[in-house]
Write a protein that holds these residues in place. Structure first.
Motif, PDB file in Angstrom:
ATOM      1  N   SER A   1      23.997  97.906 -15.462  1.00 22.47           N
ATOM      2  CA  SER A   1      24.171  96.513 -15.878  1.00 22.47           C
ATOM      3  C   SER A   1      25.403  95.884 -15.222  1.00 22.47           C
ATOM      4  CB  SER A   1      24.293  96.447 -17.398  1.00 22.47           C
ATOM      5  OG  SER A   1      24.532  95.131 -17.828  1.00 22.47           O
ATOM      6  N   LEU A   2      26.507  96.618 -15.167  1.00 22.91           N
ATOM      7  CA  LEU A   2      27.723  96.093 -14.540  1.00 22.91           C
ATOM      8  C   LEU A   2      27.529  95.884 -13.045  1.00 22.91           C
ATOM      9  CD1 LEU A   2      30.402  98.259 -16.378  1.00 22.91           C
ATOM     10  CD2 LEU A   2      29.995  95.810 -16.681  1.00 22.91           C
ATOM     11  N   ILE A   3      26.830  96.799 -12.403  1.00 29.21           N
ATOM     12  CA  ILE A   3      26.540  96.652 -10.967  1.00 29.21           C
ATOM     13  C   ILE A   3      25.752  95.372 -10.719  1.00 29.21           C
ATOM     14  CG2 ILE A   3      25.120  97.586  -9.096  1.00 29.21           C
ATOM     15  CD1 ILE A   3      27.637  99.115  -9.250  1.00 29.21           C
ATOM     16  N   LYS A   4      24.769  95.121 -11.556  1.00 27.66           N
ATOM     17  CA  LYS A   4      23.942  93.918 -11.379  1.00 27.66           C
ATOM     18  C   LYS A   4      24.763  92.645 -11.596  1.00 27.66           C
ATOM     19  CE  LYS A   4      19.334  95.829 -12.157  1.00 27.66           C
ATOM     20  NZ  LYS A   4      19.693  97.199 -11.790  1.00 27.66           N
ATOM     21  N   GLU A   5      25.749  92.699 -12.511  1.00 27.34           N
ATOM     22  CA  GLU A   5      26.625  91.539 -12.701  1.00 27.34           C
ATOM     23  C   GLU A   5      27.437  91.265 -11.446  1.00 27.34           C
ATOM     24  OE1 GLU A   5      27.070  89.287 -15.192  1.00 27.34           O
ATOM     25  OE2 GLU A   5      25.212  90.144 -15.982  1.00 27.34           O
ATOM     26  N   HIS A   6      27.954  92.316 -10.822  1.00 30.15           N
ATOM     27  CA  HIS A   6      28.700  92.122  -9.574  1.00 30.15           C
ATOM     28  C   HIS A   6      27.786  91.629  -8.455  1.00 30.15           C
ATOM     29  CE1 HIS A   6      32.749  93.427 -10.543  1.00 30.15           C
ATOM     30  NE2 HIS A   6      32.243  94.416 -11.266  1.00 30.15           N
ATOM     31  N   GLU A   7      26.556  92.080  -8.481  1.00 28.35           N
ATOM     32  CA  GLU A   7      25.606  91.610  -7.458  1.00 28.35           C
ATOM     33  C   GLU A   7      25.384  90.108  -7.592  1.00 28.35           C
ATOM     34  OE1 GLU A   7      21.519  93.366  -5.519  1.00 28.35           O
ATOM     35  OE2 GLU A   7      21.719  93.424  -7.715  1.00 28.35           O
ATOM     36  N   LYS A   8      25.299  89.603  -8.834  1.00 30.46           N
ATOM     37  CA  LYS A   8      25.116  88.163  -9.071  1.00 30.46           C
ATOM     38  C   LYS A   8      26.322  87.375  -8.581  1.00 30.46           C
ATOM     39  CE  LYS A   8      22.241  88.715 -13.216  1.00 30.46           C
ATOM     40  NZ  LYS A   8      22.214  88.540 -14.700  1.00 30.46           N
ATOM     41  N   ARG A   9      27.518  87.929  -8.752  1.00 28.47           N
ATOM     42  CA  ARG A   9      28.729  87.209  -8.339  1.00 28.47           C
ATOM     43  C   ARG A   9      28.836  87.103  -6.831  1.00 28.47           C
ATOM     44  NH1 ARG A   9      32.509  90.801 -12.344  1.00 28.47           N
ATOM     45  NH2 ARG A   9      31.542  90.131 -14.311  1.00 28.47           N
ATOM     46  N   GLY A  10      28.308  88.067  -6.112  1.00 24.36           N
ATOM     47  CA  GLY A  10      28.208  87.980  -4.667  1.00 24.36           C
ATOM     48  C   GLY A  10      29.483  88.226  -3.887  1.00 24.36           C
ATOM     49  N   GLN A  11      30.536  88.753  -4.540  1.00 25.92           N
ATOM     50  CA  GLN A  11      31.793  88.988  -3.838  1.00 25.92           C
ATOM     51  C   GLN A  11      31.868  90.395  -3.235  1.00 25.92           C
ATOM     52  OE1 GLN A  11      34.078  86.472  -3.375  1.00 25.92           O
ATOM     53  NE2 GLN A  11      32.402  85.299  -4.313  1.00 25.92           N
ATOM     54  N   LEU A  12      31.045  91.293  -3.734  1.00 24.33           N
ATOM     55  CA  LEU A  12      31.014  92.670  -3.239  1.00 24.33           C
ATOM     56  C   LEU A  12      29.631  92.973  -2.690  1.00 24.33           C
ATOM     57  CD1 LEU A  12      32.727  94.410  -6.316  1.00 24.33           C
ATOM     58  CD2 LEU A  12      33.837  93.711  -4.182  1.00 24.33           C
ATOM     59  N   GLY A  13      29.585  93.857  -1.704  1.00 19.27           N
ATOM     60  CA  GLY A  13      28.295  94.305  -1.212  1.00 19.27           C
ATOM     61  C   GLY A  13      27.702  95.317  -2.178  1.00 19.27           C
ATOM     62  N   ILE A  14      26.452  95.132  -2.558  1.00 20.25           N
ATOM     63  CA  ILE A  14      25.775  96.034  -3.492  1.00 20.25           C
ATOM     64  C   ILE A  14      24.487  96.517  -2.849  1.00 20.25           C
ATOM     65  CG2 ILE A  14      24.782  96.334  -5.779  1.00 20.25           C
ATOM     66  CD1 ILE A  14      27.729  95.662  -5.937  1.00 20.25           C
TER      67      ILE A  14
END
Length: 501
Positions: free
Chosen positions: A62-75
């Motif tokens: 879930s946390l990984i997907k939140e970072h993916e939405k923010r778009g600041q880190l490569g996921i």
């Protein structure tokens, strides 16, 4: 570098600012961030969703997907575990120096995973006074993170994979899906630097001290003779840099992990694959059962090391500084009791006792079983808590077979009052087992017809007894491996983790 330092000063960062005389990283022109600034960064970016060690894969997902939405880190999902759980790689930066780090290849070693998500929050933010740090890392580094490499083990909170294989002994053969994945990513990325993130036993201490090791470091050997080539020497310098800042937080509580060459181990193999690799082992700290303070130390030393790699400023350290760090020794226990009298008056003898608590996982929670770890001359042993019991004796606890109808609603204070009267275990109705299978009461609850408490210490046996004077006055209770001072008010901060028997 000169412009970077000026930017830092203008931004108001608490750093040592001066005009750089040279761009050489061996000169004193590197970024100096003090502990107050590191503390402020950590406090702002700590991930609040991860507070306890037994988090599960779906929470990380879930946390990984939140970072993916923010778009600041490569996921990127780079593979799946043996049981099909997604394994992700998080990337940051576009620089020429490639860094790779992975956490929780042992499923019950989650401290660094929490710290990585704190770091993701920091790296994935922008528009504040720390942008110059992010810019430094982004322009110079290409960082590849693999958090929770063993999600099947994490689900069970066990060391090994679902196949029952120790993944950190699978670098050579690649028999696990997860180990094979890490090998493949190492080959594809070809990092110059590696960070192998683990937890070690909380029973390691710094030699000749009662200080538990908070963090252990290692620049792993790349061959059996443990030679030092430039790759391993750089790892030693990075570790020396970590130790420098750790000494400001936990002085004399840092050690080296055993550097015996392990041909199957990932750290040893990364070192032989020309990646200067540092092993970070999260150890123990009094009053930190969920390792939240050690999580903070992980965040700080990893961020500090990344800055030093970006600047090449780790080169100012010497391998001798690393070699001077003492090796771990395992002399710690939860409790050490010295000079306690055992037995009836006619056959009394005096000895030392050491007690440890073992954990059993139940979903996201756990309970402990305290046991007598050692009996005898324990002058070279140390405890997180120690009792000098000269003039005091071992006293067995009483069992109350009255059925406590309201035991499920017993408060800690009510249980403590029973404990002070010498009652260490009470029988409860069967329904309590369903309602309150795990509990934090300072007393044993049981449902069976009989319950035995030790009348003398038994090696490997239950650590539940009293310590009192020769007149029978109770001073301390050792309840399932926890030390409770009966002469004081009950300390609600004692993290008792018990179960109904």
């Amino acid at each position: 570098m000169k412009s970077l330092i000026i930017l830092l000063c203008m931004a108001g960062l608490n750093v040592s600012c001066h005009e750089a005389k040279t761009t050489s990283a061996t000169k004193d022109d590197h970024m100096k961030i003090d502990t107050a600034t590191f503390n402020a960064i950590y406090d702002r970016f700590q991930e609040p969703a991860l507070r306890h060690r037994r988090f599960k894969h779906h929470e990380v997902d879930s946390l990984i997907k939140e970072h993916e939405k923010r778009g600041q880190l490569g996921i990127q999902q780079i593979g799946r575990s043996f049981e099909g759980r997604a394994i992700y790689e998080v990337t940051f930066g576009k620089g020429s120096k490639k860094v790779m780090m992975w956490s929780q290849m042992h499923g019950d070693e989650p401290t660094a995973t929490m710290a990585l998500f704190d770091l993701f929050n920091f790296l994935g933010s922008k528009g504040d006074e720390y942008d110059n740090i992010r810019s430094l890392l982004k322009e110079n580094l290409e960082i590849h993170f693999i958090p929770m490499l063993n999600p099947d083990g994490a689900e069970r909170f066990q060391r090994r994979t679902a196949q029952g294989i120790d993944m950190n002994r699978d670098a050579r053969a690649g028999q696990t899906a997860e180990g094979a994945l890490l090998r493949a990513r190492a080959k594809a990325i070809a990092p110059q630097y590696g960070f192998n993130l683990h937890d070690q036993s909380i029973y390691y201490n710094v030699p000749n001290t009662k200080n538990p090791v908070g963090i252990a470091l290692l620049a792993p050997a790349y061959n059996e003779s443990r030679e030092i080539n430039p790759v391993r020497e750089n790892a030693m310098k990075l570790a020396a840099g970590m130790n420098e800042i750790l000494q400001q937080y936990i002085p004399n509580a840092v050690a080296k992990y055993d550097d015996t060459y392990t041909p199957r181990g990932f750290g040893d193999n990364f070192q032989s694959w020309d990646a200067s690799t540092v092993l970070i082992e999260s150890g123990g700290m009094k009053g930190d059962p969920e390792k939240q303070q050690i999580r903070k130390l992980n965040f700080i030393i990893i961020l500090n090391a990344l800055i030093q790699i970006a600047e090449d400023s780790y080169a100012r350290f010497d391998k001798k500084q690393y070699e001077e760090i003492p090796f771990n020794v395992s002399q710690m226990h939860d409790i050490v009791i010295r000079n306690i009298e055992i037995g009836p008056d006619s056959t009394t003898f005096k000895t030392d006792l050491a007690i440890r608590r073992g954990e059993t996982t139940v979903g996201r929670d756990y309970y402990v079983r305290g046991r007598v770890e050692d009996i005898g001359d324990l002058k070279e042993s140390f405890g997180y808590e120690e009792i000098e019991a000269e003039g005091l004796k071992f006293i067995g606890g009483k069992v109350d077979y009255t059925n406590y109808l309201n035991a499920a609603s017993l408060s800690q204070e009510q249980a403590f009052e029973l404990l002070k009267k010498g009652i260490m275990a009470v029988r409860v109705k069967e329904e309590v087992l369903k309602e309150k299978a795990l509990h934090d009461l300072p007393i044993h609850l049981f449902t069976q017809s009989t319950f035995y408490l030790p009348m003398s210490p038994d090696f490997g046996g239950m650590a539940s007894f009293y310590i009192g004077d020769r007149n029978g006055n109770l001073k301390y209770a050792i309840l399932n491996g926890y030390l409770i001072d009966l002469t004081k008010d009950f300390d609600r901060n004692i993290p008792i983790k018990n179960r109904v028997h």
